[in-house]
Motif scaffolding. Sequence first.
Motif, mmCIF file in Angstrom:
data_model
loop_
_atom_site.group_PDB
_atom_site.id
_atom_site.type_symbol
_atom_site.label_atom_id
_atom_site.label_comp_id
_atom_site.label_asym_id
_atom_site.label_seq_id
_atom_site.Cartn_x
_atom_site.Cartn_y
_atom_site.Cartn_z
ATOM 1 N N VAL A 61 5.066 18.769 -2.286
ATOM 2 C CA VAL A 61 4.276 20.001 -2.218
ATOM 3 C C VAL A 61 3.751 20.226 -0.806
ATOM 4 O O VAL A 61 3.730 21.362 -0.302
ATOM 5 C CB VAL A 61 3.124 19.954 -3.238
ATOM 6 C CG1 VAL A 61 2.213 21.164 -3.089
ATOM 7 C CG2 VAL A 61 3.685 19.897 -4.650
ATOM 8 N N GLY A 62 3.318 19.156 -0.147
ATOM 9 C CA GLY A 62 2.821 19.312 1.216
ATOM 10 C C GLY A 62 3.885 19.834 2.155
ATOM 11 O O GLY A 62 3.636 20.759 2.950
ATOM 12 N N VAL A 86 -2.811 18.026 5.465
ATOM 13 C CA VAL A 86 -2.353 18.842 4.336
ATOM 14 C C VAL A 86 -1.905 17.933 3.194
ATOM 15 O O VAL A 86 -2.239 18.165 2.021
ATOM 16 C CB VAL A 86 -1.220 19.782 4.773
ATOM 17 C CG1 VAL A 86 -0.606 20.497 3.575
ATOM 18 C CG2 VAL A 86 -1.742 20.800 5.775
ATOM 19 N N ARG A 87 -1.186 16.892 3.517
ATOM 20 C CA ARG A 87 -0.728 15.984 2.467
ATOM 21 C C ARG A 87 -1.894 15.264 1.802
ATOM 22 O O ARG A 87 -1.888 15.050 0.584
ATOM 23 C CB ARG A 87 0.257 14.971 3.059
ATOM 24 C CG ARG A 87 1.597 15.592 3.456
ATOM 25 C CD ARG A 87 2.572 14.544 3.914
ATOM 26 N NE ARG A 87 3.866 15.131 4.249
ATOM 27 C CZ ARG A 87 4.905 14.440 4.720
ATOM 28 N NH1 ARG A 87 4.785 13.134 4.909
ATOM 29 N NH2 ARG A 87 6.040 15.033 4.989
ATOM 30 N N ASP A 88 -2.907 14.903 2.598
ATOM 31 C CA ASP A 88 -4.079 14.274 1.989
ATOM 32 C C ASP A 88 -4.808 15.235 1.072
ATOM 33 O O ASP A 88 -5.330 14.836 0.008
ATOM 34 C CB ASP A 88 -5.020 13.778 3.087
ATOM 35 C CG ASP A 88 -4.464 12.583 3.837
ATOM 36 O OD1 ASP A 88 -3.546 11.925 3.292
ATOM 37 O OD2 ASP A 88 -4.925 12.315 4.963
ATOM 38 N N ALA A 89 -4.837 16.507 1.469
ATOM 39 C CA ALA A 89 -5.499 17.499 0.615
ATOM 40 C C ALA A 89 -4.734 17.669 -0.700
ATOM 41 O O ALA A 89 -5.334 17.761 -1.776
ATOM 42 C CB ALA A 89 -5.602 18.832 1.352
ATOM 43 N N ASP A 144 -10.933 23.254 -0.186
ATOM 44 C CA ASP A 144 -11.079 22.087 0.683
ATOM 45 C C ASP A 144 -11.005 22.454 2.161
ATOM 46 O O ASP A 144 -10.954 21.556 3.014
ATOM 47 C CB ASP A 144 -9.999 21.049 0.361
ATOM 48 C CG ASP A 144 -10.174 20.448 -1.022
ATOM 49 O OD1 ASP A 144 -11.305 20.515 -1.540
ATOM 50 O OD2 ASP A 144 -9.187 19.940 -1.590
ATOM 51 N N HIS A 145 -10.932 23.766 2.483
ATOM 52 C CA HIS A 145 -10.921 24.259 3.861
ATOM 53 C C HIS A 145 -9.704 23.757 4.644
ATOM 54 O O HIS A 145 -9.816 23.390 5.821
ATOM 55 C CB HIS A 145 -12.211 23.858 4.593
ATOM 56 C CG HIS A 145 -13.458 24.308 3.882
ATOM 57 N ND1 HIS A 145 -13.850 25.632 3.806
ATOM 58 C CD2 HIS A 145 -14.398 23.594 3.190
ATOM 59 C CE1 HIS A 145 -14.977 25.728 3.113
ATOM 60 N NE2 HIS A 145 -15.337 24.514 2.711
ATOM 61 N N VAL A 146 -8.564 23.715 3.997
ATOM 62 C CA VAL A 146 -7.333 23.336 4.676
ATOM 63 C C VAL A 146 -6.892 24.506 5.562
ATOM 64 O O VAL A 146 -6.899 25.655 5.116
ATOM 65 C CB VAL A 146 -6.233 22.987 3.659
ATOM 66 C CG1 VAL A 146 -4.928 22.687 4.371
ATOM 67 C CG2 VAL A 146 -6.671 21.791 2.825
#
Length: 307
Positions: A61-62, A86-89, A144-146
């Motif tokens: 998905v990231g 982004v991947r962590d989010a 999450d403010h990505v």
Amino acid sequence: MPPRLRTALSAVLIALSGLLVPFGALAAWAAYGLADTGRYVTAMAPLAADPAVREAVADTVGDGILRAVGRHLDVPPVPGPVRPFVRDAVRSFTQTRAFRLAWDTGNQVTHDAVLRALRGVDDRDVTVDLAPVTAQVKRQLTHDHVPLAARIPVQHTAVAVLPAGELTALRKGFHVLEVAGFWLPVAAVAFAVGGIALAVRRRRAVTATALGTALGGALLAGCLAAGRSLTLAGLPAGVPHPAAGAVYDALTGSLRTVAWLLLGLGLAVALTAWLTRYLRLTRPGRRRPGSPAPAPAPAPAPTRARA
């Protein structure tokens, strides 16, 4: 019917029963397990908490989000430090209740679409719309403010699941599977009952049937283990093996349980039949078949009467 003919027919029927046990269990699992949307979604639901599956979803998905941002929004390539963020989010999103709902919804929608195609007459490609899942991910990332999350496009894009060219062959195979899923287990039971009924020595026939059932369960368990290895070995390089192994284990979990139950039940019945026969033969006063009859006791000598 002569005893020899009865024994031969009984052996053939019992052998056929043992041979049909693993195939009948496999067909019934596919026809009534995989083909049932509720059971399929229930089997796949625990994978939403599996670490390997979460990691695979986060990576997939990231990368998809970053590609969508660069392709549709005409922005320069996303800087390297942003990519792991982004991947962590997305990885944090996989630990939420929204992800579990999206996971169950996606599996249900996909399974329903495939079943409608296999049971219907529509010859178009089987597609599903995953826009609701993308929308949930977008809302979570925005919260999450990505960076650029609010500008992620949510498009109703049809994702191909089954191509139209394969539907005809798949429908025929699915129909055969539905028929076999019912009749193969029935035939296995009928052959077992017929073999025991025809046997001259029914206790031995019960033991042989139980051992055949146990052997069929062991064969089924071995085939599942071999199928897992072959499936993982044949995956493309980009597919993570831990996640694929978790999916395979989730789908075949009930079938593995059936295999071990057949093995345990068959061995238990065979052991019970052997023990009852052994106890009957060793009971005091019982004579083993084929053992010589005891010699008759000597008659008492006649006594002379006194004069």
